[in-house]
Structure formats: C-alpha cells, structure tokens
Design an enzyme around this catalytic site. Sequence first.
Site, PDB file in Angstrom:
ATOM      1  N   HIS A  56     -12.022 -16.537  27.764  1.00  0.00           N
ATOM      2  CA  HIS A  56     -11.716 -16.428  26.320  1.00  0.00           C
ATOM      3  C   HIS A  56     -11.436 -17.800  25.720  1.00  0.00           C
ATOM      4  O   HIS A  56     -10.369 -18.364  25.901  1.00  0.00           O
ATOM      5  CB  HIS A  56     -10.501 -15.511  26.134  1.00  0.00           C
ATOM      6  N   HIS A  58     -12.716 -20.294  22.062  1.00  0.00           N
ATOM      7  CA  HIS A  58     -13.450 -20.304  20.778  1.00  0.00           C
ATOM      8  C   HIS A  58     -14.137 -21.658  20.671  1.00  0.00           C
ATOM      9  O   HIS A  58     -13.578 -22.610  20.125  1.00  0.00           O
ATOM     10  CB  HIS A  58     -12.485 -20.101  19.609  1.00  0.00           C
ATOM     11  N   GLN A 153     -14.065 -13.061  12.288  1.00  0.00           N
ATOM     12  CA  GLN A 153     -12.727 -13.664  12.253  1.00  0.00           C
ATOM     13  C   GLN A 153     -11.919 -13.284  11.016  1.00  0.00           C
ATOM     14  O   GLN A 153     -10.715 -13.119  11.068  1.00  0.00           O
ATOM     15  CB  GLN A 153     -12.849 -15.193  12.350  1.00  0.00           C
ATOM     16  N   HIS A 211     -10.247  -8.886  19.805  1.00  0.00           N
ATOM     17  CA  HIS A 211      -8.935  -9.498  19.550  1.00  0.00           C
ATOM     18  C   HIS A 211      -8.043  -8.343  19.107  1.00  0.00           C
ATOM     19  O   HIS A 211      -8.160  -7.875  17.974  1.00  0.00           O
ATOM     20  CB  HIS A 211      -9.025 -10.545  18.437  1.00  0.00           C
ATOM     21  N   GLU A 214      -3.010  -8.866  18.153  1.00  0.00           N
ATOM     22  CA  GLU A 214      -2.440 -10.210  18.320  1.00  0.00           C
ATOM     23  C   GLU A 214      -1.446 -10.443  17.184  1.00  0.00           C
ATOM     24  O   GLU A 214      -1.688 -11.183  16.227  1.00  0.00           O
ATOM     25  CB  GLU A 214      -3.540 -11.295  18.298  1.00  0.00           C
ATOM     26  N   ASP A 310      -8.033 -19.904  25.355  1.00  0.00           N
ATOM     27  CA  ASP A 310      -8.166 -19.539  23.936  1.00  0.00           C
ATOM     28  C   ASP A 310      -8.632 -20.704  23.053  1.00  0.00           C
ATOM     29  O   ASP A 310      -9.555 -20.544  22.267  1.00  0.00           O
ATOM     30  CB  ASP A 310      -6.845 -18.974  23.392  1.00  0.00           C
TER      31      ASP A 310
HETATM   32  N1  17E Z   1      -8.653 -16.497  16.206  1.00  0.00           N
HETATM   33  C1  17E Z   1      -7.681 -15.570  16.307  1.00  0.00           C
HETATM   34  O1  17E Z   1      -7.709 -14.548  15.591  1.00  0.00           O
HETATM   35  N2  17E Z   1      -6.682 -15.752  17.197  1.00  0.00           N
HETATM   36  C2  17E Z   1      -6.648 -16.831  17.958  1.00  0.00           C
HETATM   37  N3  17E Z   1      -5.658 -16.970  18.836  1.00  0.00           N
HETATM   38  C3  17E Z   1      -7.656 -17.823  17.840  1.00  0.00           C
HETATM   39  C4  17E Z   1      -8.650 -17.605  16.948  1.00  0.00           C
HETATM   40  C5  17E Z   1      -7.628 -19.063  18.683  1.00  0.00           C
HETATM   41 FE   FE2 Z   2      -8.825 -15.720  20.698  1.00  0.00          FE
END
Ligand code: 17E
Ligand code: FE2
Length: 414
Positions: A56, A58, A153, A211, A214, A310
């Site tokens: 994982h 980006h 995103q 995702h 988070e 990440d």
């Molecule tokens: N995008 C997101 O939604 N969460 C993250 N931790 C990163 C990108 C790095």
């Molecule tokens: Fe991520």
Amino acid sequence: MLLKNAKLYKQDGKWDILITNGNIQQISQTTESKAEDEEVIDLDGKIVLPPYVEPHIHLDYVLTAGTPRWNQSGSVFEGIEIWSERKQIVKETKEDIKKRAMEAVRMQMKHGIQHVRTHVDVSDPTLKGLEALLEVKEEVKKYMDIQIVALPQEGLYSKPEGESLLRKALEMGADVVGGIPHYEPTREDGVRSVICALDLAEEFGKLVDIHCDEIDDDQSRYLEVLAAEALKRNMGHLVTASHTTAMASYSNAYTYKLFQTLKKAGVHFIALPKANLHLQGRFDSHPVRRGLTRVKEMLNEGINVCFGLDSIKDPWYPLGDGNLMPVVDVGLHACHMTDHDNIVKALDLVTTNGARTLDIMEKYGVKEGNQANLIVIDSDSEYEAIRTQAPVLYSIRNGEIIVKTEPARTEMAL
Ligand code: 17E
Ligand code: FE2
C-alpha cells in the site's frame, strides 16, 4: 549462480541455493557448484527471504509534501484538501509524475521490495496519474511487479463523473478497484461506493482494495459492509480493507461480532502503522488514541494482516524513504506485538502476508521451481534482524543481482 550457506527464513540449518536460467533449481545442504564459471556467493548464514512486498503506497503522491502548503493539522482530511488544491495549482505533466514515482520505486527497490501495490487518484478527469503509473509499471517490470488501484480520492459521489472515471480507469488497465467510503458525503453514499467497487470488480475480473474507515469515528462501519458483501459474493480472498483505523475505536462487543464476519469472509487487511500513528488521534485531547487497526487480535484469529508504508513525503505524511523495516519496528511497538513470538515472525508482515493480500502466492516464495526472486538480509537470526533493523544486502530477481549493498563499517576506540 550458487548461494552457499544461506539461512532460510524460519528454518534451521544452512542451505545452498542453486539458481539456473533464472529459476531456483535446487535447495539442499550439499550442493556442489556444477559449472566451472558458476558465480558462487557465500552468505555465511545470512537470512534469505522472498522479496519484501509493499502492499500500500501512493506513488502518484510521493515527494509532493509542502506544495502548495504543509499539512498543519496532520489529519487525513487536510491531506485530501491539500492534494485537491495542488491539482488546481501545480500543473504537472505525466512526465513530472513519472519522475517522482520512479524515484520512489528506486527507494523501494534499494530496500528489497519487488512487489508493490500502489493507489492512484482517479478523481482527476485527465487520469494522467494513472497514465503515468501504467507507464512506470511497464518500464520497471524487470525489477518490480506493480499493481495499480484506482482510488477515487475525492469520493466517488462527490462529483457526477466519479463512477464513470473509475470505470474508465479499469478499462485503461488498473488492476484493483478502490474506494473511500468514509469520505463520501453520506453514510448511504459510502455504502453505495463499496457495493459499486465490488460490482465493478466482478464485472472486470479485478481485485478490490478499499481505503476503509480511515477515521477516528466509532460509527464508521463500512468494513462490515465490505466484508459481508464480499462473503455473499464469495470473493473475500480478492478483497482488501486498508487502514480500518476506526476499528481501534469500536467497542469490544461490536468488534467480537465483526470478527465473525471477517473470519468467514477471508478479506485481507493492510495496516499502515507509521502513517496512521501520524494521521489519527488528531481531533483528540488527551488521552490521544493511537488509531491503529487491531493487528494482533486479527492475526490471533487467523485473519490475514500485512504492513505497508502508505506515503513517501506527501500531503498526508512528511517522512518515509520506501523502507519497510521501520514500519515493522514501529508497528510491533504500536500494536503491542513486542513479545518474542511476534518478533521472530514479524517479517511475515512484509513478505508472505503481503503476498497473500496481493493474490500472488502462486509464484511467491523461495522454493525449488520458482523464479529466483529473493533477498538476503544482514542478519543470521530472525530476532536480531528485527532488533538491528537488518539492511538488505542483495536483492535477486530472475536469478540476477539487481541490488547489492555493502554493510556500513564503523571503527571505534572501545
Ligand atoms: N489518501 C488517503 O485517503 N489516506 C491516506 N493515508 C493517503 C492518501 C496517504
Ligand atoms: Fe492510503
């Protein structure tokens, strides 16, 4: 090539690994080099492992921190805002993105990684990040296998074109369907985004990596939706939940129920200990939550969990150099996994567990008949490898040395 006196990860004894035509021909305790001109490397008991797996990252975001501004709150949501601003202000070309991504790939390669799953932002209508990473994937395949996740995103339902962009990304060659349900405008949109990802994965024959939750919100419960739907469709082994940091805030009673579904579904988990220790707890006053998913508890229940980094210097996380060893170190601490048993098997988290998540187990592992992809680390014991953060001495792929590092030498008076 003959690698003599290798210690195989989690096995006793010293082994010789004979590599011919890019494949592992034989692993035995008494191999004599056959050909006269055979390259022989005496590993003197150092550990041989399959290559590290970064499940994982980006790659389209790497090395952008500070432009147009730094993340002051340190939160996930400010990271998303900054990235969105950056797209308006900094007009990058595909070549600019490739250059940054390539720099990161080289960092990963140096640290023994040969398998990478990267997310790419598909909220951008130009999809130039995806174009860039598709080219990088092709250009580096001799050294690295890259899977690409199409990640909306800015949310799938925050803009009318969200779903069509995701679909287009899959048509263009993204390998995995992504999502970000906790960022969608409403709970219903979040649920819909998870269902949409699974539908598209079935339609296109792709994997799923969401995702998921988070956020430090104990009401963020998209994981149960993802797991239950994956179970119904019998596709849990193809589905990954990344981050799942809200699980740190769930009650034990709810988590108990949730685990029953997770175990049946067989979905994979990616914890990002360095990134999420940094990003989570930002709205707390003391006591501040760690905001890491329940790694130890899931592993104890037989649920597959791996570790990833990440970010490398992006709007979400300012540090990182591609190395997974510090991720393992921090993760063991943060998850209370510093007991002996967990230390000696910790490298599972960045090898086999990652390979299972990426669904590449068929070809993965230091085994006779497999392609000769392996790494040698500077330690002769699993325990000491973790304690000393052993560096990678060799990374070998298809029987060729693609990375060689001389260990640093220090002279001291004492
Ligand atoms: N995008 C997101 O939604 N969460 C993250 N931790 C990163 C990108 C790095
Ligand atoms: Fe991520």
